[in-house]
Scaffold this active site. Structure first.
Site, PDB file in Angstrom:
ATOM      1  N   GLY A 205       0.789  -1.230   0.000  1.00 13.37           N
ATOM      2  CA  GLY A 205       0.000   0.000   0.000  1.00 13.37           C
ATOM      3  C   GLY A 205       0.814   1.270   0.000  1.00 13.37           C
TER       4      GLY A 205
ATOM      5  CD  GLU B 294       1.438  -9.282   0.812  1.00  9.58           C
ATOM      6  OE1 GLU B 294       1.295 -10.408   1.305  1.00  9.58           O
ATOM      7  OE2 GLU B 294       0.465  -8.526   0.544  1.00  9.58           O
ATOM      8  N   PRO B 295       5.196  -4.836  -1.358  1.00  7.59           N
ATOM      9  CG  PRO B 295       7.394  -4.138  -1.699  1.00  7.59           C
ATOM     10  CD  PRO B 295       6.567  -5.079  -0.885  1.00  7.59           C
ATOM     11  N   GLY B 296       4.049  -3.381  -4.381  1.00  7.64           N
ATOM     12  CA  GLY B 296       3.816  -3.635  -5.800  1.00  7.64           C
ATOM     13  C   GLY B 296       3.913  -2.339  -6.577  1.00  7.64           C
ATOM     14  NE  ARG B 297      -0.511   2.233  -5.805  1.00  5.80           N
ATOM     15  CZ  ARG B 297      -1.667   2.197  -6.436  1.00  5.80           C
ATOM     16  NH1 ARG B 297      -1.793   2.827  -7.586  1.00  5.80           N
ATOM     17  NH2 ARG B 297      -2.697   1.556  -5.919  1.00  5.80           N
TER      18      ARG B 297
ATOM     19  NE  ARG C  85      -4.311   2.968 -10.815  1.00  3.25           N
ATOM     20  CZ  ARG C  85      -3.984   4.151 -10.368  1.00  3.25           C
ATOM     21  NH1 ARG C  85      -3.472   5.073 -11.187  1.00  3.25           N
ATOM     22  NH2 ARG C  85      -4.144   4.478  -9.092  1.00  3.25           N
TER      23      ARG C  85
ATOM     24  CE1 TYR D  17      -9.238   1.386  -8.900  1.00  2.25           C
ATOM     25  CE2 TYR D  17      -7.547   3.026  -9.311  1.00  2.25           C
ATOM     26  CZ  TYR D  17      -7.947   1.693  -9.228  1.00  2.25           C
ATOM     27  OH  TYR D  17      -7.050   0.685  -9.488  1.00  2.25           O
TER      28      TYR D  17
ATOM     29  CB  CYS E 197     -16.959   3.439 -28.683  1.00  2.00           C
ATOM     30  SG  CYS E 197     -18.435   4.241 -29.334  1.00  2.00           S
TER      31      CYS E 197
ATOM     32  CE1 TYR F  66      -2.506  -3.528  -8.883  1.00  2.00           C
ATOM     33  CE2 TYR F  66      -1.442  -1.499  -8.167  1.00  2.00           C
ATOM     34  CZ  TYR F  66      -1.798  -2.818  -7.937  1.00  2.00           C
ATOM     35  OH  TYR F  66      -1.432  -3.429  -6.763  1.00  2.00           O
TER      36      TYR F  66
END
Length: 443
Positions: free
Chosen positions: A248, A290-293, A330, A334, A361, A390
């Site tokens: 996060g 758990e880093p991802g971004r 994305r 959001y 479209c 993402y």
């Protein structure tokens, strides 16, 4: 203009990433194109690894592959000493095909299918993160059929609401994920797990959300998880060997985003777990995150070609690019914000405000609202920053638009790591029944 990693404006006034002029990349690989700065990816990974080493705690840093899962990225994660999180058989297959060590793979997910569990059991992965009672029973049964005893963490929801978008907030009580800490469900899950002969309970997992810019949420989560661990010890004489605090960690997408240095997050977590354990004479567990971004997000740039435009006097000017929500959903999902420049005329003065529309479209296919740019012309290259997480992972074939290629750039060299989809790929799984096949016309 804020440039990440190895990005710079070269003497030609072009954006350059990893020593590669992006105008040359556009000519070689076409657009849209995902460009990944390999040096920055490795730098981010090492920041986490180094920060944890400095705490002296036993640890695992697992790359959350859902952010960006391709075989080349799995290879980098392994080379940097990371473990790997997967949440589907597709991500697991990708990791195994890349040669990632199965014993360092953790399998997440709130609805793992029997086939996925069997695949992971056959691969001898390192740990399952169990999300619910049905999975506990299913995993125990399937492991028993295979004659195996497998490591598990129990995912718990600690009741901590991170300051983030509701769709990516996961630690609150009302969540589809995990065993609830507040109503006693998590304690029952521990009792159930301990009673399963084919499961070895390592500890618990919690995750409070994504794109978080402060440490207080992590501190609160540590305190709640530690209190739960102490309760389990006191009531069941069971201590947790592992506490996983998820990911996060935020990144800077646009001006105003204020992520903390990686070390500040890590040391806040370390300090909180050390003080909580010391106060209760609890043995220090191994800490997993758990880093991802935060590993790949700001290392990615998406390059587009500008096509048409629409100027509504007194209202807005739209420019349209050759991608959009099919390669970056994305903003539509959001309301995510991005920054961008004209990559082929990066030094030109900013003279107009435009909004960047995609080609799908859908009226909602908008990438950026109210972006200041030089006078935009058809054929210009627009570089949108911080698209490493993402974007490719969530890309779709809506309108049967082909997904872009991905290149890794480093030291002036560009390596194609995902080929652009072809028209043949688009119809590759289509089947026309015999009754619908076009019949030859007879004279």
């Amino acid at each position: 203009m804020y440039l990440h990693g190895t990005s710079k404006i070269n003497s030609r006034g072009h954006l350059e990433i990893g020593g590669c002029d992006v105008t040359d990349l556009a000519k070689e690989f076409g657009t849209p194109l995902y460009i990944v700065d390999e040096v920055l990816v490795r730098r981010r990974a090492r920041e986490f690894m180094d920060a944890f080493r400095s705490t002296g705690l036993r640890h695992q840093v697992a790359y959350a592959s859902k952010a960006f899962c391709v075989m080349a990225m799995c290879r980098i994660a392994e080379e940097e000493g990371m473990s790997l999180d997967v949440v589907s058989d597709g991500e697991l297959y990708t990791a195994l095909q890349a040669g990632f060590p199965a014993e360092r793979i953790h399998f997440h997910g709130n609805n793992k299918t029997p086939d996925e569990i069997l695949m992971a059991l056959d691969a001898n992965i390192g740990c399952f993160v169990v999300d619910n009672f049905i999975e506990l029973q299913l995993l125990n049964a399937l492991a028993g059929e295979k004659g195996k005893r497998v490591n598990v963490l129990l995912r718990i929801t600690p009741g901590v609401e991170a300051h983030t978008h509701e769709y990516i907030s996961t630690g609150q009580q009302d969540s589809k994920f995990g065993f609830d800490l507040g109503n006693g469900t998590a304690f029952r899950a521990v009792e159930t797990a301990l009673a399963q002969p084919n499961l070895k309970l390592l500890g618990v997992h919690s995750h409070i959300g994504s794109q978080i810019f402060e440490v207080e949420g992590f501190r609160m989560a540590v305190e709640k998880v530690a209190a739960f661990a102490i309760e389990v010890r006191d009531r069941l004489s069971e201590t947790f060997a592992v506490i996983n605090l998820g990911g996060g960690f935020g990144i800077r997408y646009v001006e105003g985003d204020t992520p903390l240095p990686v070390g500040q997050y890590v040391h806040a977590i370390a300090d909180a777990i050390q003080s909580s354990c010391a106060a209760a004479n609890y043995p220090l567990p191994e800490i997993w995150i758990e880093p991802g971004r935060s590993i790949v997000g700001d290392a990615g740039t998406t390059l587009y070609t500008v096509g048409t435009s629409k100027d509504i006097p007194g209202v807005r000017k739209y420019i349209a690019v050759d991608g959009g929500m099919t390669d970056n959903p994305r903003p539509a999902l959001y309301e995510s914000k991005y920054d961008a420049i004209l990559a082929n005329r990066a030094d030109d003065p900013l003279v107009e405000t435009v909004s960047v529309a995609g080609k799908a479209c859908e009226s909602g296919d908008m990438l950026i609202w109210d972006l200041n740019l030089p006078k935009v012309e058809s054929g210009d290259l627009l570089a949108v920053f911080c698209t490493g997480a993402y974007n490719y992972a969530m890309a779709s074939n809506y309108n049967r638009i082909r997904r872009p290629a991905v290149v890794f750039v480093k030291d002036g060299k560009a390596d194609l790591v995902v080929a652009r989809e072809s028209h043949r790929d688009i119809v590759g799984n289509d089947i026309i029944p015999e009754r619908l096949k076009k019949q030859a016309v007879t004279q």
